[in-house]
Write a protein that holds these residues in place. Structure first.
Motif, PDB file in Angstrom:
ATOM      1  N   SER A  86      -1.154 -59.171 -18.968  1.00  0.00           N
ATOM      2  CA  SER A  86      -1.898 -59.192 -17.706  1.00  0.00           C
ATOM      3  C   SER A  86      -3.403 -59.124 -17.932  1.00  0.00           C
ATOM      4  O   SER A  86      -4.181 -59.516 -17.054  1.00  0.00           O
ATOM      5  N   ARG A  87      -3.816 -58.652 -19.096  1.00  0.00           N
ATOM      6  CA  ARG A  87      -5.239 -58.579 -19.437  1.00  0.00           C
ATOM      7  C   ARG A  87      -5.719 -59.821 -20.188  1.00  0.00           C
ATOM      8  O   ARG A  87      -6.910 -60.129 -20.194  1.00  0.00           O
ATOM      9  N   ALA A  88      -4.802 -60.511 -20.845  1.00  0.00           N
ATOM     10  CA  ALA A  88      -5.170 -61.589 -21.775  1.00  0.00           C
ATOM     11  C   ALA A  88      -5.882 -62.728 -21.055  1.00  0.00           C
ATOM     12  O   ALA A  88      -5.492 -63.138 -19.959  1.00  0.00           O
ATOM     13  N   GLY A  89      -6.914 -63.234 -21.690  1.00  0.00           N
ATOM     14  CA  GLY A  89      -7.694 -64.329 -21.125  1.00  0.00           C
ATOM     15  C   GLY A  89      -7.685 -65.554 -22.013  1.00  0.00           C
ATOM     16  O   GLY A  89      -7.140 -65.551 -23.126  1.00  0.00           O
ATOM     17  N   ARG A  90      -8.288 -66.619 -21.522  1.00  0.00           N
ATOM     18  CA  ARG A  90      -8.418 -67.862 -22.281  1.00  0.00           C
ATOM     19  C   ARG A  90      -9.428 -67.657 -23.399  1.00  0.00           C
ATOM     20  O   ARG A  90     -10.482 -67.094 -23.202  1.00  0.00           O
ATOM     21  N   GLN A  91      -9.112 -68.146 -24.603  1.00  0.00           N
ATOM     22  CA  GLN A  91     -10.005 -67.967 -25.738  1.00  0.00           C
ATOM     23  C   GLN A  91     -10.484 -69.275 -26.346  1.00  0.00           C
ATOM     24  O   GLN A  91     -11.467 -69.280 -27.072  1.00  0.00           O
ATOM     25  N   SER A  92      -9.798 -70.371 -26.087  1.00  0.00           N
ATOM     26  CA  SER A  92     -10.159 -71.648 -26.685  1.00  0.00           C
ATOM     27  C   SER A  92     -10.730 -72.594 -25.641  1.00  0.00           C
ATOM     28  O   SER A  92     -10.332 -72.561 -24.471  1.00  0.00           O
ATOM     29  N   GLU A  93     -11.669 -73.427 -26.063  1.00  0.00           N
ATOM     30  CA  GLU A  93     -12.401 -74.286 -25.141  1.00  0.00           C
ATOM     31  C   GLU A  93     -11.539 -75.401 -24.566  1.00  0.00           C
ATOM     32  O   GLU A  93     -10.604 -75.879 -25.192  1.00  0.00           O
TER      33      GLU A  93
END
Length: 457
Positions: free
Chosen positions: A308-315
């Protein structure tokens, strides 16, 4: 990198030290193929190229404090001489992996690898020091480079395994043998290398086939070709899916505004998840990551909280941002195949919008004789998702328009410049626009919209 003497490195890569290299010197930094990134105590990898030869930058690397250069021709600074520097990098990575005590996690699939690897990396990092593939640096250079980033304290190594043909995944596995291997899906992609979907499945199955009996294969129960890999592995099998029969399951799926919520079901209990990532395809990515984390001993509550905390990391992967005028942009332009194209179009249909839904779609490459069929299907999916306006960009995308019966305005343009001009004339405040295509084929459109965001601010 795990510290090693130059003598040990020379042995590992089957090379020899030149007269200026100190065999007892310890490499304490990382290995880099960009001389600008080499730090004190590091290694420089000299890669010869058609336009630029890395050997020419060896003196600069030495001046920056590099302990030595791995080189394939004579240079005037400390060096380990080898026949082929890329093969030497792979050999060095094997030695780093052999010395490391980190648990190795590998992930493959026809689409979603990078996003899932990013989720796995974030979950593993919540459990201990983690090294993960950066972006999609997953080829014969990026894979061993990532392995060489492992340090003595690293507990988890998360690797994205890509392939363009049979045998490629096995080659990568031999560098850093995975303890856990996740297979996301098998779809139509890179047919120039695989030829057909059954060959694709055989290539992806190399990961579970490689695993040792004490390893774990994390398999998509809802993809028949992946589920069939359970019979081809010696490892324990852990399944994931949206059906209750899966070991790791998403129950009570609610698409919300395109950021899905569900109850995560594990053998140890349930916990609620609210994803921050846009698009239903991320449910499967999250479940695969959850399976890995559960296998590593994380509790359901911890896994759900981290997902639930994880976000996008790659462009350029489902990067959703809003312009000052209220226009929403979905930049998923990094790459495209039929499965990821369909997922992005469905996500566009789910995102709440005050205006119109507009899709700017570029070519899906490497589809060979299936190209027209797959592009026509993308047009049909746009109509099914309720897209109001469709712009197909470049040669080979004309079938998108042919399939877009029901879309109010469907236009084919020859290039990205024409697509940008069309958006300038038609985009209105409150609209939502998706930009999707293989590699660079819609990057200029996405960059134009991002520049508009910055300029308007």
């Amino acid at each position: 990198m795990i510290p090693m003497s130059l003598a040990d490195i020379a042995t590992a890569v089957e090379g020899r030290l030149n007269e200026t290299a100190d065999p007892e010197a310890i490499v304490t930094g990382g290995i880099e193929h960009d001389s600008r990134k080499v730090g004190p105590g590091g290694l420089f990898l000299a890669i010869p190229g058609a336009k630029v030869d890395g050997h020419d930058f060896a003196p600069k690397a030495a001046a920056e404090g590099a302990a030595a250069t791995i080189a394939s021709r004579p240079i005037d600074s400390p060096a380990v001489y080898v026949d082929d520097t890329l093969r030497a990098l792979a050999a060095l990575a094997r030695e780093v992996a052999r010395r490391s005590e980190a648990t190795v996690v590998g992930v493959t699939g026809s689409n979603g690898k990078t996003s899932t690897k990013d989720l796995m990396g974030q979950l593993c990092a919540s459990l201990g020091p983690t090294v993960a593939t950066q972006g999609n640096f997953n080829n014969e250079l990026g894979h061993p480079y990532t392995v060489c980033r492992v340090e003595p304290e690293t507990r988890y190594l998360v690797l994205e395994l890509a392939a363009r043909g049979v045998g490629h995944i096995t080659d990568l596995c031999e560098i850093a043998p995975p303890d856990i291997g996740a297979v996301l899906n098998v779809g139509i992609s890179h047919l120039d290398g695989f030829g057909d979907i059954e060959t694709t499945a055989r290539a992806k199955s190399e990961l579970p086939r490689f695993l040792a009996p004490e390893g774990t294969a994390v398999l998509n129960a809802d993809d028949p070709r992946v589920a069939a890999m359970a019979a081809k592995t010696r490892a324990q099998v852990l399944t994931f899916g949206v059906t209750e029969s899966a070991d790791i399951a998403a129950i009570g799926l609610d698409p919300g505004d395109g950021r899905h919520r569900f109850t995560l079901r594990t053998p140890d209990g349930d916990a609620p998840v609210q994803l921050r990532l846009w698009g239903g395809h991320h449910v499967y990515n999250a479940l695969a990551a959850a399976g890995v984390a559960w296998r590593l001993g994380a509790s359901p509550d911890h896994i759900a909280d981290q997902l639930s905390r994880a976000g996008r990391q790659s462009e350029r992967r489902m990067d959703v941002f809003t312009l000052p005028d209220g226009t929403t942009v979905i930049d998923d332009s990094y790459n495209a195949n039929p499965a990821s194209m369909g997922a992005a179009i469905r996500a566009l249909g789910q995102v709440p919008t005050a205006g119109r839904r507009i899709a700017v779609l570029g070519l899906m490459a490497d589809l060979e004789e299936l190209s027209d069929q797959c592009h026509r299907r993308a047009g049909e999916q746009a109509a099914e998702a309720g897209v109001d306006e469709l712009i197909a960009v470049g040669d080979g995308t004309e079938p998108i328009i042919d399939g877009a019966d029901g879309v109010a305005a469907a236009t084919h343009v020859p290039d990205q410049t024409a697509a940008i001009e069309l958006l300038r004339n038609r985009l209105r405040p409150g609209d939502t626009v998706l930009v999707k295509g293989s590699r660079y084929r819609t990057w200029e459109v996405a960059d134009h919209l991002r520049a508009k965001e910055d300029n308007d601010k």
